[in-house]
Design a protein around this motif. Sequence first.
Motif, PDB file in Angstrom:
ATOM      1  N   MET A 179      49.604  59.503  46.543  1.00  0.00           N
ATOM      2  CA  MET A 179      49.302  59.233  45.223  1.00  0.00           C
ATOM      3  C   MET A 179      47.996  58.247  44.925  1.00  0.00           C
ATOM      4  O   MET A 179      47.941  57.571  45.743  1.00  0.00           O
ATOM      5  CB  MET A 179      50.521  58.266  44.593  1.00  0.00           C
ATOM      6  N   LYS A 180      47.403  58.876  44.081  1.00  0.00           N
ATOM      7  CA  LYS A 180      46.361  58.002  43.661  1.00  0.00           C
ATOM      8  C   LYS A 180      46.459  57.352  42.327  1.00  0.00           C
ATOM      9  O   LYS A 180      46.727  57.878  41.101  1.00  0.00           O
ATOM     10  CB  LYS A 180      44.988  58.871  43.337  1.00  0.00           C
ATOM     11  N   ILE A 181      46.761  55.893  42.435  1.00  0.00           N
ATOM     12  CA  ILE A 181      47.068  55.095  41.375  1.00  0.00           C
ATOM     13  C   ILE A 181      45.965  54.448  40.787  1.00  0.00           C
ATOM     14  O   ILE A 181      45.289  53.639  41.732  1.00  0.00           O
ATOM     15  CB  ILE A 181      48.084  54.194  41.660  1.00  0.00           C
ATOM     16  N   THR A 182      45.522  54.640  39.585  1.00  0.00           N
ATOM     17  CA  THR A 182      44.520  53.792  38.962  1.00  0.00           C
ATOM     18  C   THR A 182      45.054  52.746  38.123  1.00  0.00           C
ATOM     19  O   THR A 182      46.051  52.941  37.522  1.00  0.00           O
ATOM     20  CB  THR A 182      43.544  54.858  37.729  1.00  0.00           C
ATOM     21  N   MET A 183      44.314  51.372  38.247  1.00  0.00           N
ATOM     22  CA  MET A 183      45.019  50.381  37.825  1.00  0.00           C
ATOM     23  C   MET A 183      44.198  49.964  36.477  1.00  0.00           C
ATOM     24  O   MET A 183      43.051  49.992  36.286  1.00  0.00           O
ATOM     25  CB  MET A 183      44.900  49.235  38.890  1.00  0.00           C
ATOM     26  N   PHE A 184      45.033  49.798  35.444  1.00  0.00           N
ATOM     27  CA  PHE A 184      44.614  49.388  34.014  1.00  0.00           C
ATOM     28  C   PHE A 184      44.695  47.914  33.971  1.00  0.00           C
ATOM     29  O   PHE A 184      46.134  47.583  33.770  1.00  0.00           O
ATOM     30  CB  PHE A 184      45.092  50.300  33.103  1.00  0.00           C
TER      31      PHE A 184
ATOM     32  N   GLN B 295      46.408  37.533  34.199  1.00  0.00           N
ATOM     33  CA  GLN B 295      46.668  36.455  33.367  1.00  0.00           C
ATOM     34  C   GLN B 295      45.117  35.972  32.870  1.00  0.00           C
ATOM     35  O   GLN B 295      44.166  36.739  33.333  1.00  0.00           O
ATOM     36  CB  GLN B 295      47.399  35.207  33.792  1.00  0.00           C
ATOM     37  N   TRP B 296      45.063  35.158  31.715  1.00  0.00           N
ATOM     38  CA  TRP B 296      43.696  34.734  31.385  1.00  0.00           C
ATOM     39  C   TRP B 296      43.179  34.113  32.405  1.00  0.00           C
ATOM     40  O   TRP B 296      41.626  34.295  32.296  1.00  0.00           O
ATOM     41  CB  TRP B 296      43.889  34.013  29.785  1.00  0.00           C
ATOM     42  N   ASP B 297      43.517  33.535  33.426  1.00  0.00           N
ATOM     43  CA  ASP B 297      42.804  32.920  34.325  1.00  0.00           C
ATOM     44  C   ASP B 297      43.059  33.725  35.676  1.00  0.00           C
ATOM     45  O   ASP B 297      42.519  33.216  36.556  1.00  0.00           O
ATOM     46  CB  ASP B 297      43.202  31.504  34.631  1.00  0.00           C
ATOM     47  N   SER B 298      43.161  34.994  35.818  1.00  0.00           N
ATOM     48  CA  SER B 298      43.143  35.887  36.931  1.00  0.00           C
ATOM     49  C   SER B 298      41.568  35.861  37.350  1.00  0.00           C
ATOM     50  O   SER B 298      40.863  35.758  36.519  1.00  0.00           O
ATOM     51  CB  SER B 298      43.975  37.173  36.985  1.00  0.00           C
ATOM     52  N   PRO B 299      41.337  36.282  38.411  1.00  0.00           N
ATOM     53  CA  PRO B 299      39.986  36.616  38.985  1.00  0.00           C
ATOM     54  C   PRO B 299      39.178  37.485  38.042  1.00  0.00           C
ATOM     55  O   PRO B 299      40.089  38.551  37.638  1.00  0.00           O
ATOM     56  CB  PRO B 299      40.245  36.986  40.306  1.00  0.00           C
ATOM     57  N   GLU B 300      37.972  37.410  37.638  1.00  0.00           N
ATOM     58  CA  GLU B 300      37.449  38.082  36.897  1.00  0.00           C
ATOM     59  C   GLU B 300      37.267  39.591  37.253  1.00  0.00           C
ATOM     60  O   GLU B 300      37.556  40.693  36.516  1.00  0.00           O
ATOM     61  CB  GLU B 300      36.037  37.718  36.649  1.00  0.00           C
ATOM     62  N   GLU B 301      37.226  39.840  38.710  1.00  0.00           N
ATOM     63  CA  GLU B 301      37.322  41.249  39.237  1.00  0.00           C
ATOM     64  C   GLU B 301      38.272  41.830  39.215  1.00  0.00           C
ATOM     65  O   GLU B 301      38.335  43.303  39.110  1.00  0.00           O
ATOM     66  CB  GLU B 301      37.068  41.011  40.578  1.00  0.00           C
ATOM     67  N   TYR B 302      39.401  41.309  38.711  1.00  0.00           N
ATOM     68  CA  TYR B 302      40.583  42.084  38.330  1.00  0.00           C
ATOM     69  C   TYR B 302      40.860  42.468  36.818  1.00  0.00           C
ATOM     70  O   TYR B 302      41.389  43.290  36.280  1.00  0.00           O
ATOM     71  CB  TYR B 302      42.080  41.424  39.082  1.00  0.00           C
ATOM     72  N   ARG B 303      40.548  41.227  35.950  1.00  0.00           N
ATOM     73  CA  ARG B 303      40.597  41.385  34.367  1.00  0.00           C
ATOM     74  C   ARG B 303      39.505  42.255  33.863  1.00  0.00           C
ATOM     75  O   ARG B 303      39.865  43.038  32.934  1.00  0.00           O
ATOM     76  CB  ARG B 303      40.399  39.874  33.782  1.00  0.00           C
ATOM     77  N   ASN B 304      38.488  42.376  34.384  1.00  0.00           N
ATOM     78  CA  ASN B 304      37.468  43.276  34.143  1.00  0.00           C
ATOM     79  C   ASN B 304      36.590  43.752  35.271  1.00  0.00           C
ATOM     80  O   ASN B 304      35.476  43.611  35.310  1.00  0.00           O
ATOM     81  CB  ASN B 304      36.230  42.518  33.308  1.00  0.00           C
TER      82      ASN B 304
END
Length: 124
Positions: free
Chosen positions: A1-6, A73-82
């Motif tokens: 499975m190839k899972i793209t994360m949004f 979450q709003w304070d998750s690492p930037e690399e995962y938020r955007n």
Amino acid sequence: MKITMFPFLSDWPLEASVSGDVITINGEEIDLSGIPDGFRLPGGAVGNKFFVGNEYVERIGKTLHFTLRLPVQWDSPEEYRNPPEPIVIDARSGPVKFPDTSPLVIPATELPDIRGGKENGGLE
């Protein structure tokens, strides 16, 4: 499975495992074996809140491709938020290793105690 994360602002827990064409998300088994090669199904038709509704679940050859919401979450690492590039997980068998989106912990700095002196420079 190839899972793209949004990335998705949420405090939902996310745990998953894969066995063949079955993905188990937070204890709910989702059997995707009925999707033949070259066909696709809207993510919303799966009936699980982690599948992105306007993205497709499709089989290309023997591999299933789909997009799941990645709770951040709003304070998750930037690399995962955007993320600069889509986060794609190649899940074969067993537990799916999702990125750790936990907020960064900033170490506390101890400030000096200034209560004992004349704070205003002697202008009392």
